[in-house]
Design a protein around this motif. Structure first.
Motif, PDB file in Angstrom:
ATOM      1  N   TYR A  39       6.809   4.660  41.800  1.00  6.93           N
ATOM      2  CA  TYR A  39       7.606   5.760  42.335  1.00  6.93           C
ATOM      3  C   TYR A  39       8.097   6.635  41.193  1.00  6.93           C
ATOM      4  O   TYR A  39       8.067   6.238  40.026  1.00  6.93           O
ATOM      5  CB  TYR A  39       8.793   5.224  43.138  1.00  6.93           C
ATOM      6  CG  TYR A  39       9.703   4.305  42.362  1.00  6.93           C
ATOM      7  CD1 TYR A  39      10.742   4.811  41.588  1.00  6.93           C
ATOM      8  CD2 TYR A  39       9.523   2.922  42.395  1.00  6.93           C
ATOM      9  CE1 TYR A  39      11.567   3.979  40.861  1.00  6.93           C
ATOM     10  CE2 TYR A  39      10.346   2.077  41.665  1.00  6.93           C
ATOM     11  CZ  TYR A  39      11.368   2.603  40.899  1.00  6.93           C
ATOM     12  OH  TYR A  39      12.171   1.768  40.163  1.00  6.93           O
ATOM     13  N   CYS A  40       8.534   7.843  41.561  1.00  9.28           N
ATOM     14  CA  CYS A  40       9.070   8.762  40.562  1.00  9.28           C
ATOM     15  C   CYS A  40      10.428   8.237  40.092  1.00  9.28           C
ATOM     16  O   CYS A  40      11.290   7.932  40.911  1.00  9.28           O
ATOM     17  CB  CYS A  40       9.229  10.151  41.175  1.00  9.28           C
ATOM     18  SG  CYS A  40      10.206  11.275  40.150  1.00  9.28           S
ATOM     19  N   PRO A  41      10.641   8.092  38.768  1.00 11.41           N
ATOM     20  CA  PRO A  41      11.901   7.521  38.286  1.00 11.41           C
ATOM     21  C   PRO A  41      13.113   8.399  38.595  1.00 11.41           C
ATOM     22  O   PRO A  41      14.248   7.922  38.601  1.00 11.41           O
ATOM     23  CB  PRO A  41      11.689   7.392  36.774  1.00 11.41           C
ATOM     24  CG  PRO A  41      10.545   8.275  36.455  1.00 11.41           C
ATOM     25  CD  PRO A  41       9.709   8.391  37.696  1.00 11.41           C
ATOM     26  N   ARG A  42      12.916   9.706  38.885  1.00  9.91           N
ATOM     27  CA  ARG A  42      14.069  10.560  39.152  1.00  9.91           C
ATOM     28  C   ARG A  42      14.394  10.643  40.646  1.00  9.91           C
ATOM     29  O   ARG A  42      15.485  10.267  41.072  1.00  9.91           O
ATOM     30  CB  ARG A  42      13.853  11.975  38.601  1.00  9.91           C
ATOM     31  CG  ARG A  42      15.151  12.777  38.657  1.00  9.91           C
ATOM     32  CD  ARG A  42      15.093  14.052  37.875  1.00  9.91           C
ATOM     33  NE  ARG A  42      15.026  15.189  38.767  1.00  9.91           N
ATOM     34  CZ  ARG A  42      14.887  16.442  38.363  1.00  9.91           C
ATOM     35  NH1 ARG A  42      14.768  16.702  37.084  1.00  9.91           N
ATOM     36  NH2 ARG A  42      14.850  17.417  39.232  1.00  9.91           N
ATOM     37  N   CYS A  43      13.426  11.083  41.476  1.00  9.98           N
ATOM     38  CA  CYS A  43      13.739  11.252  42.895  1.00  9.98           C
ATOM     39  C   CYS A  43      13.393   9.989  43.696  1.00  9.98           C
ATOM     40  O   CYS A  43      13.671   9.914  44.888  1.00  9.98           O
ATOM     41  CB  CYS A  43      13.017  12.467  43.472  1.00  9.98           C
ATOM     42  SG  CYS A  43      11.227  12.292  43.548  1.00  9.98           S
ATOM     43  N   GLU A  44      12.776   9.014  43.037  1.00  6.34           N
ATOM     44  CA  GLU A  44      12.465   7.712  43.641  1.00  6.34           C
ATOM     45  C   GLU A  44      11.522   7.790  44.835  1.00  6.34           C
ATOM     46  O   GLU A  44      11.444   6.861  45.628  1.00  6.34           O
ATOM     47  CB  GLU A  44      13.760   6.960  44.010  1.00  6.34           C
ATOM     48  CG  GLU A  44      14.603   6.698  42.753  1.00  6.34           C
ATOM     49  CD  GLU A  44      15.763   5.750  42.987  1.00  6.34           C
ATOM     50  OE1 GLU A  44      16.102   5.527  44.166  1.00  6.34           O
ATOM     51  OE2 GLU A  44      16.291   5.225  42.010  1.00  6.34           O
ATOM     52  N   LYS A  64       3.894  17.292  36.493  1.00  8.04           N
ATOM     53  CA  LYS A  64       5.196  17.237  37.172  1.00  8.04           C
ATOM     54  C   LYS A  64       5.119  16.421  38.464  1.00  8.04           C
ATOM     55  O   LYS A  64       4.077  16.348  39.102  1.00  8.04           O
ATOM     56  CB  LYS A  64       5.665  18.657  37.523  1.00  8.04           C
ATOM     57  CG  LYS A  64       5.934  19.527  36.315  1.00  8.04           C
ATOM     58  CD  LYS A  64       6.561  20.842  36.749  1.00  8.04           C
ATOM     59  CE  LYS A  64       6.468  21.904  35.676  1.00  8.04           C
ATOM     60  NZ  LYS A  64       5.203  22.665  35.720  1.00  8.04           N
ATOM     61  N   CYS A  65       6.277  15.842  38.862  1.00  7.68           N
ATOM     62  CA  CYS A  65       6.372  15.159  40.146  1.00  7.68           C
ATOM     63  C   CYS A  65       6.201  16.191  41.264  1.00  7.68           C
ATOM     64  O   CYS A  65       6.792  17.267  41.217  1.00  7.68           O
ATOM     65  CB  CYS A  65       7.730  14.469  40.267  1.00  7.68           C
ATOM     66  SG  CYS A  65       8.109  13.884  41.928  1.00  7.68           S
ATOM     67  N   ARG A  66       5.389  15.887  42.284  1.00  5.82           N
ATOM     68  CA  ARG A  66       5.140  16.845  43.365  1.00  5.82           C
ATOM     69  C   ARG A  66       6.406  17.112  44.176  1.00  5.82           C
ATOM     70  O   ARG A  66       6.581  18.171  44.754  1.00  5.82           O
ATOM     71  CB  ARG A  66       4.038  16.320  44.294  1.00  5.82           C
ATOM     72  CG  ARG A  66       2.651  16.467  43.690  1.00  5.82           C
ATOM     73  CD  ARG A  66       1.581  15.902  44.595  1.00  5.82           C
ATOM     74  NE  ARG A  66       1.339  16.725  45.754  1.00  5.82           N
ATOM     75  CZ  ARG A  66       1.597  16.362  47.003  1.00  5.82           C
ATOM     76  NH1 ARG A  66       2.124  15.187  47.252  1.00  5.82           N
ATOM     77  NH2 ARG A  66       1.343  17.166  47.995  1.00  5.82           N
ATOM     78  N   ASN A  67       7.283  16.136  44.213  1.00  4.11           N
ATOM     79  CA  ASN A  67       8.490  16.252  45.022  1.00  4.11           C
ATOM     80  C   ASN A  67       9.615  16.988  44.299  1.00  4.11           C
ATOM     81  O   ASN A  67      10.103  18.006  44.767  1.00  4.11           O
ATOM     82  CB  ASN A  67       8.937  14.853  45.439  1.00  4.11           C
ATOM     83  CG  ASN A  67       9.986  14.880  46.519  1.00  4.11           C
ATOM     84  OD1 ASN A  67       9.940  15.725  47.413  1.00  4.11           O
ATOM     85  ND2 ASN A  67      10.948  13.968  46.434  1.00  4.11           N
ATOM     86  N   CYS A  68      10.018  16.467  43.124  1.00  4.39           N
ATOM     87  CA  CYS A  68      11.212  17.014  42.464  1.00  4.39           C
ATOM     88  C   CYS A  68      10.886  17.822  41.214  1.00  4.39           C
ATOM     89  O   CYS A  68      11.786  18.319  40.540  1.00  4.39           O
ATOM     90  CB  CYS A  68      12.173  15.874  42.108  1.00  4.39           C
ATOM     91  SG  CYS A  68      11.577  14.808  40.781  1.00  4.39           S
ATOM     92  N   LYS A  69       9.610  17.946  40.881  1.00  4.70           N
ATOM     93  CA  LYS A  69       9.169  18.723  39.710  1.00  4.70           C
ATOM     94  C   LYS A  69       9.656  18.135  38.386  1.00  4.70           C
ATOM     95  O   LYS A  69       9.666  18.816  37.355  1.00  4.70           O
ATOM     96  CB  LYS A  69       9.626  20.194  39.798  1.00  4.70           C
ATOM     97  CG  LYS A  69       9.181  20.903  41.065  1.00  4.70           C
ATOM     98  CD  LYS A  69       7.675  21.022  41.134  1.00  4.70           C
ATOM     99  CE  LYS A  69       7.229  21.549  42.498  1.00  4.70           C
ATOM    100  NZ  LYS A  69       5.866  21.101  42.828  1.00  4.70           N
TER     101      LYS A  69
HETATM  102 ZN   LIG Z   1      10.234  13.039  41.593  1.00  4.81          ZN
END
Ligand SMILES: [Zn+2]
Length: 251
Positions: A39-44, A64-69
């Motif tokens: 999972y993305c460490p920032r937006c999880e 970049k993360c597709r969700n939170c960039k």
């Molecule tokens: Zn993210």
């Protein structure tokens, strides 16, 4: 056919590289067997399979993360690409031979150690212990001449680093010493001496470059494992050529 297998090894290498990222990041935290998906460490947000394709996903998502960039660490694709290149290069050099097995093992060990040493300044014992018996078995099947070369190599690796740790008080640690001992088995006595020499050269050059580009400062703690790994791979692939070149040039 040659090219076909080079491509196959490249793809396999990128997949293994992706796995080694996980191993190198999770084993030191004892979380390797947790079943949680990546999972993305920032937006999880849990990542879909198409966000986990080696190299490709990073390029498509422009890092970049597709969700939170959030910016994804360039370490991941670098490791995936490096493993892919090393796997296909190993096949290119050795073909289907016992040397290929050793090359893939050494590449794998080095990649995992680079990930965890860069991230945690740590060379995990567990990783070394998993590789130790496998490397010994392959070296028994495919020994370096003379027969005692690996034994003496391991002893030199151990003693050399022990002396340096005692003299330098810091800089290198017990993990580096165990790694050097293991590499002595793989590379033999000539190889481990060359690896030691090359790792100090690589370490010096790269540290100066990082200082000049202000990526680190004089007080930064620098993991030495990656230099040892780069040096051992260079020795494994080109050691004989380097030693022969040195002897013919200077003697
Ligand atoms: Zn993210």
């Amino acid at each position: 056919m040659e090219l076909y297998y080079i491509v196959v090894f490249f793809i396999f290498g990128s997949v293994f590289g992706s796995f080694y990222n996980v191993v190198g990041l999770r084993v030191p935290q004892n979380s390797f067997f947790q079943s949680d998906r990546s999972y993305c460490p920032r937006c999880e947000k849990t990542l879909h399979w198409y966000e986990l394709l080696p190299i490709i996903s990073y390029v498509i998502q422009t890092g970049k993360c597709r969700n939170c960039k959030n910016r994804i660490s360039p370490l991941y694709p670098t490791i995936e690409l490096s493993t892919a290149i090393l796997f296909s290069f190993s096949y290119y050099l050795y073909g289907f031979d016992i040397d290929l097995v050793m090359a893939l093992l050494l590449t794998s060990l080095c990649v995992i150690i680079i990930v965890s040493d860069i991230t945690y300044m740590l060379i995990p014992n567990k990783i070394l212990l998993v590789f130790l018996p496998i490397l010994i078995i392959v070296r028994i099947i495919d020994p370096i001449e003379p027969w005692w070369s690996s034994l003496v190599g391991a002893a030199i690796g151990f003693i050399l680093l022990m002396v340096i740790i005692l003299v330098s008080k810091g800089g290198m640690g017990a993990g580096d010493m165990k790694l050097f001992t293991l590499l002595g088995i793989v590379l033999g006595y000539k190889g481990i001496l060359l690896t030691f020499f090359l790792s100090t050269i690589f370490g010096t050059i790269i540290t100066i470059l990082l200082l000049l580009t202000k990526r680190i400062n004089r007080k930064s703690a620098i993991p030495f494992g990656p230099y040892i790994c780069l040096a051992s791979l260079t020795t494994f692939y080109f050691g004989n050529e380097i030693i022969n070149w040195y002897i013919t040039s200077f003697f």
